[in-house]
Write a protein that holds these residues in place. Structure first.
Motif, PDB file in Angstrom:
ATOM      1  N   ILE A  46       0.846  -1.198   0.000  1.00 51.74           N
ATOM      2  CA  ILE A  46       0.000   0.000   0.000  1.00 51.74           C
ATOM      3  C   ILE A  46       0.879   1.245   0.000  1.00 51.74           C
ATOM      4  O   ILE A  46       0.820   2.059  -0.909  1.00 51.74           O
ATOM      5  N   PHE A  47       1.675   1.411   1.051  1.00 52.01           N
ATOM      6  CA  PHE A  47       2.632   2.505   1.120  1.00 52.01           C
ATOM      7  C   PHE A  47       3.639   2.258   2.231  1.00 52.01           C
ATOM      8  O   PHE A  47       3.501   1.325   3.024  1.00 52.01           O
ATOM      9  N   GLN A  48       4.647   3.124   2.246  1.00 54.61           N
ATOM     10  CA  GLN A  48       5.718   3.011   3.223  1.00 54.61           C
ATOM     11  C   GLN A  48       5.987   4.384   3.829  1.00 54.61           C
ATOM     12  O   GLN A  48       5.920   5.404   3.146  1.00 54.61           O
ATOM     13  N   TYR A  49       6.305   4.389   5.109  1.00 52.37           N
ATOM     14  CA  TYR A  49       6.679   5.611   5.804  1.00 52.37           C
ATOM     15  C   TYR A  49       8.075   5.477   6.366  1.00 52.37           C
ATOM     16  O   TYR A  49       8.453   4.441   6.930  1.00 52.37           O
ATOM     17  N   TYR A  50       8.841   6.559   6.195  1.00 49.34           N
ATOM     18  CA  TYR A  50      10.202   6.615   6.723  1.00 49.34           C
ATOM     19  C   TYR A  50      10.364   7.957   7.401  1.00 49.34           C
ATOM     20  O   TYR A  50      10.179   9.004   6.765  1.00 49.34           O
ATOM     21  N   ARG A  51      10.643   7.918   8.671  1.00 47.54           N
ATOM     22  CA  ARG A  51      10.820   9.154   9.468  1.00 47.54           C
ATOM     23  C   ARG A  51       9.673  10.126   9.226  1.00 47.54           C
ATOM     24  O   ARG A  51       9.889  11.306   8.908  1.00 47.54           O
ATOM     25  N   GLU A  52       8.469   9.628   9.363  1.00 39.87           N
ATOM     26  CA  GLU A  52       7.218  10.394   9.347  1.00 39.87           C
ATOM     27  C   GLU A  52       6.799  10.900   7.970  1.00 39.87           C
ATOM     28  O   GLU A  52       5.792  11.621   7.861  1.00 39.87           O
TER      29      GLU A  52
END
Lengths: 113, 111
Positions: A46-52
């Motif tokens: 779906i998606f990815q988050y890195y450091r907000e």
């Protein structure tokens, strides 16, 4: 024990409603990815988050959105639920740069009726 | 388009009967290939990472190998506790850690 926890474990919602799923990442992991897994299929990114910040997105409409907090925990929000959104939603956390050597939570089983 | 396929869809083995699962991929700029195990109702459990053709990794009764177009997961003398769905995933050459999963192979090991 992976250390990644998701809540709730099961959820039933009505078509058109909104839902928020939560994920606590493993200690030391600053990257969180969300996947949707339909019955009998492999997980879909779906998606990815890195450091907000959102760091990448799969082929999902804008009604799928997310957040990552300073402690690296994360939320997945789905608006205007459709019947086809019924699936197991998986959260995976990983250290920087090793996105696929990820530790998965047990998932949230969402049923839309 | 990046794609991952797995075969067979389902495999039924007698305890001790060795076999192999296949993962074929079409991606541009492979950064890594991964094998996961998934038990019913649970999240995937990481098994192996393979980065380049010719690489092999082993863990107990499992051995993963990689070529330029496919990977094999060899199961030697399986036990009933090896019953699970085995997922293959690839990380393609993008700017973020997008992972593409295959549909999985459901393995049943009969005592």
């Amino acid at each position: 024990e992976t250390g990644v926890t998701q809540s709730p474990t099961h959820l039933i919602k009505t078509r058109g409603q909104q839902v928020t799923l939560r994920c606590s990442s493993q200690s030391g992991h600053n990257t969180v990815s969300w996947y949707q897994q339909a019955l009998g299929q492999g997980p879909q990114f779906i998606f990815q988050y890195y450091r907000e910040e959102e760091n990448g997105r799969g082929n999902f409409p804008p009604r799928f959105s997310g957040l990552q907090f300073p402690n690296y925990s994360s939320e997945l929000n789905v608006n205007a639920l459709e019947l086809d959104d019924s699936a197991l939603y998986l959260c995976a956390s990983s250290p920087t740069g090793r996105g696929a050597e990820a530790f998965f939570g047990q998932g949230t089983r969402l049923t839309v009726v | 388009e990046d794609q991952v396929t797995q075969s067979p869809e389902a495999l039924r083995l007698q305890e001790g009967e060795s076999s192999s699962l296949n993962c074929s991929y079409t991606v541009s700029g492979l950064r890594g290939l991964f094998w996961y195990r998934q038990d019913p109702g649970k999240g995937p459990e990481f098994l192996f990472t393979l980065y380049s053709a010719g690489e092999e990794k082993e863990k107990e009764r499992l051995k993963a190998t990689l070529t330029k177009k496919e990977s094999f997961l060899h199961i030697t003398a399986p036990k009933p506790e090896d019953s699970a769905t085995y997922l293959c995933a690839v990380q393609a050459g993008t700017s973020y850690d997008k992972v593409i999963f295959g549909p999985g192979t459901s393995l049943s090991v009969i005592p």
